[in-house]
Design a protein around this motif. Sequence first.
Motif, mmCIF file in Angstrom:
data_model
loop_
_atom_site.group_PDB
_atom_site.id
_atom_site.type_symbol
_atom_site.label_atom_id
_atom_site.label_comp_id
_atom_site.label_asym_id
_atom_site.label_seq_id
_atom_site.Cartn_x
_atom_site.Cartn_y
_atom_site.Cartn_z
ATOM 1 N N GLU A 175 0.734 -1.158 -0.006
ATOM 2 C CA GLU A 175 -0.044 0.098 0.105
ATOM 3 C C GLU A 175 1.037 1.180 0.013
ATOM 4 N N GLN A 176 0.609 2.167 -0.892
ATOM 5 C CA GLN A 176 1.337 3.406 -1.139
ATOM 6 C C GLN A 176 0.756 4.386 -0.118
ATOM 7 N N ASN A 177 -0.388 4.673 0.197
ATOM 8 C CA ASN A 177 -0.989 5.408 1.120
ATOM 9 C C ASN A 177 -0.316 5.369 2.395
ATOM 10 N N LYS A 178 0.254 6.587 3.230
ATOM 11 C CA LYS A 178 0.596 6.361 4.131
ATOM 12 C C LYS A 178 -0.348 6.334 5.417
ATOM 13 N N ARG A 179 -1.587 6.441 5.007
ATOM 14 C CA ARG A 179 -2.564 6.641 6.023
ATOM 15 C C ARG A 179 -3.563 5.290 5.726
ATOM 16 N N VAL A 180 -3.640 4.373 6.697
ATOM 17 C CA VAL A 180 -4.290 3.191 6.475
ATOM 18 C C VAL A 180 -5.015 2.822 7.476
ATOM 19 N N VAL A 181 -6.431 2.203 7.381
ATOM 20 C CA VAL A 181 -7.169 1.454 8.325
ATOM 21 C C VAL A 181 -7.821 0.176 7.844
ATOM 22 N N LEU A 182 -7.540 -0.885 8.765
ATOM 23 C CA LEU A 182 -8.053 -2.146 8.293
ATOM 24 C C LEU A 182 -9.218 -2.437 9.342
ATOM 25 N N LEU A 183 -10.387 -2.689 8.682
ATOM 26 C CA LEU A 183 -11.514 -3.052 9.332
ATOM 27 C C LEU A 183 -11.822 -4.584 9.158
ATOM 28 N N GLY A 184 -12.225 -5.409 9.956
ATOM 29 C CA GLY A 184 -12.707 -6.623 9.682
ATOM 30 C C GLY A 184 -12.638 -7.779 10.714
ATOM 31 N N ASP A 185 -12.959 -9.056 10.504
ATOM 32 C CA ASP A 185 -13.243 -10.030 11.181
ATOM 33 C C ASP A 185 -12.003 -10.931 10.632
ATOM 34 N N LEU A 186 -11.089 -10.959 11.639
ATOM 35 C CA LEU A 186 -9.971 -11.823 11.258
ATOM 36 C C LEU A 186 -9.852 -13.220 11.854
ATOM 37 N N ASN A 187 -10.842 -13.481 12.603
ATOM 38 C CA ASN A 187 -10.904 -14.823 12.914
ATOM 39 C C ASN A 187 -9.786 -15.122 14.121
ATOM 40 N N GLY A 188 -9.293 -14.258 14.706
ATOM 41 C CA GLY A 188 -8.345 -14.347 15.720
ATOM 42 C C GLY A 188 -7.815 -13.067 16.496
ATOM 43 N N SER A 189 -7.340 -13.327 17.375
ATOM 44 C CA SER A 189 -6.748 -12.381 18.119
ATOM 45 C C SER A 189 -5.378 -11.763 17.685
ATOM 46 N N THR A 190 -5.063 -10.529 17.912
ATOM 47 C CA THR A 190 -3.764 -9.948 17.368
ATOM 48 C C THR A 190 -2.570 -10.555 18.183
ATOM 49 N N ASP A 191 -2.797 -11.178 19.204
ATOM 50 C CA ASP A 191 -1.811 -11.862 19.821
ATOM 51 C C ASP A 191 -1.307 -13.113 18.898
ATOM 52 N N ASP A 192 -2.024 -13.573 18.038
ATOM 53 C CA ASP A 192 -1.554 -14.691 17.410
ATOM 54 C C ASP A 192 -0.632 -14.697 16.325
ATOM 55 N N ARG A 193 0.597 -15.253 16.413
ATOM 56 C CA ARG A 193 1.546 -15.275 15.495
ATOM 57 C C ARG A 193 1.299 -15.196 14.223
ATOM 58 N N ALA A 194 -0.020 -15.614 13.773
ATOM 59 C CA ALA A 194 -0.333 -15.750 12.369
ATOM 60 C C ALA A 194 -0.797 -14.228 11.649
ATOM 61 N N PHE A 195 -0.654 -13.477 12.775
ATOM 62 C CA PHE A 195 -1.066 -11.810 11.955
ATOM 63 C C PHE A 195 0.337 -11.027 12.175
ATOM 64 N N ALA A 196 1.296 -11.750 12.435
ATOM 65 C CA ALA A 196 2.791 -10.967 12.488
ATOM 66 C C ALA A 196 2.719 -9.985 11.495
ATOM 67 N N GLY A 197 2.476 -10.489 10.262
ATOM 68 C CA GLY A 197 2.886 -9.656 9.023
ATOM 69 C C GLY A 197 1.977 -8.403 8.808
ATOM 70 N N ILE A 198 0.763 -8.569 9.617
ATOM 71 C CA ILE A 198 -0.128 -7.403 9.661
ATOM 72 C C ILE A 198 0.267 -6.497 10.735
#
Length: 363
Positions: free
Chosen positions: A280-303
Amino acid sequence: MAQADTAETEQGDAEERPTDAGTWRAGVRGGVRRAVRAGSRPESWRRGPVLVALALLLGLVMLLHAEIPNRIGNLGSLVENLLPWLGLFVPVLLAGAVWRRSPSAVVALLLPVAVWLNLFGGLLTDKSHPGADLTVVSHNVGADNPDPVGTARDLAASKADVLALEELTQQAKGTYEKELAKAYPYHAVQGTVGLWSKLPLSDTRPVDIEMDYGPLAATKPEALKLSYSRALRTTVATKHGPLAVYVAHLGSVRVNPRAGFWTDSRDRNAQALARAIAAEQNKRVVLLGDLNGSTDDRAFAGITSRLRSAQVAAGDGFGFTWPAEFPMVRIDQILVRGVKPRSSWVLPATGSDHRPVAAGISW
């Protein structure tokens, strides 16, 4: 005569109360002295070795959760999604330590208490601030929602500037478009996700998060990808400049005896979404959604290495969202980059099995 009896009774009660309080204080002092004497005896420190081991194990699991391997049933990810709840074992072990009169077990419990507070203590305070420029809401409206009309009206009543919906069905899509049209003149839908906005939208496109289209993938793959799309990217025109907004609904997870914590689809989606956000080239980004997991989950490390959680930065409490009747985990997320979260909260339940999440952001 009755008045005299009442006065005598009140005087008697007044004389007894100090005695009762004094007895209680004496009992407490006696209990403390007995505990100190017990703790001073070498043999008392040898009591409860199992409790000591369990307390240390609990602390180490929370401290080293990232080192728990996922090779067997995705055990590491499962622990990370349930990480806050591990703190409930502390009072259970403390009760056992008191019952066994084991000072060593009490001391050992200092480790899990310190680790838990280090991980989650910051969530126990309200970090919200006024002055948001934009309010965003995300909600998995539920494919089996029995009342989409009521859900749409509840969401419109939130007065959010930007509203993301996940798990839209073809049957309910028209209902949401009709009910939200007055409050949100701009909207875009890609597959099963959509965005409604009070501000103009542009450059809307689906984001391919590599869903498994099954045996139908060989026939009309592009049409299938569009109908099954579970992520989109659009630009919201704000008075502060363009804001890139992603809406995503990652694959489901399952827990069963054979596969353990099955997350293959979700993890594949998370990796693809992380690549899209990285590009993404835009410096300002918002992600909204059902990720089916907690942000503590290592699966989301890239995000999470590129976006930060609005709930962690500006929320009050854990912000659990699922299941709606008794939320136990936060799987619905609002993550940002280039803007500042000012507040984050969970909205009341609707007809869905998820609760909506909201955040106020500023520049």
